[in-house]
Design an enzyme around this catalytic site. Sequence first.
Site, PDB file in Angstrom:
ATOM      1  CE  LYS A 161      10.123  -8.038  23.974  1.00 25.21           C
ATOM      2  NZ  LYS A 161      10.017  -7.773  25.300  1.00 25.21           N
ATOM      3  CB  ALA A 194      -1.019  -1.715  13.001  1.00 26.80           C
ATOM      4  CG  HIS A 250      24.390   5.178   9.576  1.00 25.09           C
ATOM      5  ND1 HIS A 250      25.108   5.580   8.551  1.00 25.09           N
ATOM      6  CD2 HIS A 250      23.043   5.252   9.602  1.00 25.09           C
ATOM      7  CE1 HIS A 250      24.107   5.881   7.509  1.00 25.09           C
ATOM      8  NE2 HIS A 250      22.985   5.489   8.202  1.00 25.09           N
ATOM      9  CG  ASN A 308      -2.326   0.577   0.977  1.00 29.96           C
ATOM     10  OD1 ASN A 308      -2.397   1.712   0.223  1.00 29.96           O
ATOM     11  ND2 ASN A 308      -3.402  -0.225   1.322  1.00 29.96           N
TER      12      ASN A 308
END
Length: 186
Positions: A179, A159, A114, A84
């Site tokens: 988790k 989500a 990094h 989406n």
Amino acid sequence: MTEKDKMLAGMIYDANNDPTLIADRLECKELCRDYNDLRPRETEARDVLLRKILGNAGGQLLIEQPFHCDYGYNIHIGNNFYANFNLVILDEAPVKFGDNVFIAPNCGFYTAGHPIDAVERNKGLEYARPITVGDNVWIGAGVTVLPGVAIGDNCVIGAGSVVVKDIPPYSLAVGNPCKVIKTINH
């Protein structure tokens, strides 16, 4: 060994000062811009351009606009893929999606990292670790997947999750950090 070779090998490399990597990113950004500027009804042109951007892709591919990635050639997509709006893939290392992968809006897959050491980081150095997403995976809205993560087959990622470590197959996983909260029956 070139900086691109180092990047693809998972070594520390200089992304900011290497002409080849800069040119590769600029070319990909131009292609993404062209893709994002296409009209939604231009389905054939969208498909052709996506396949030009990506390393390879199976059948039934749709990425809603806007879509952004760094190189494109490190993205490998199986059959029946849907993403989406607002998909971002920083593909300094390979990002592989299996078959039947569905991604909700505002998700990011980031292979780049990094150094923790500020002196090294300020030199523009970085590293990249691959991301793998198995078959039959649903990624919920606003999910972030970080470098080096593998998400197994038949998983659902809730989500808003931030996936920082591998998720085994047949898992429902949510949270920050993400988790496993349930095994999905199969």
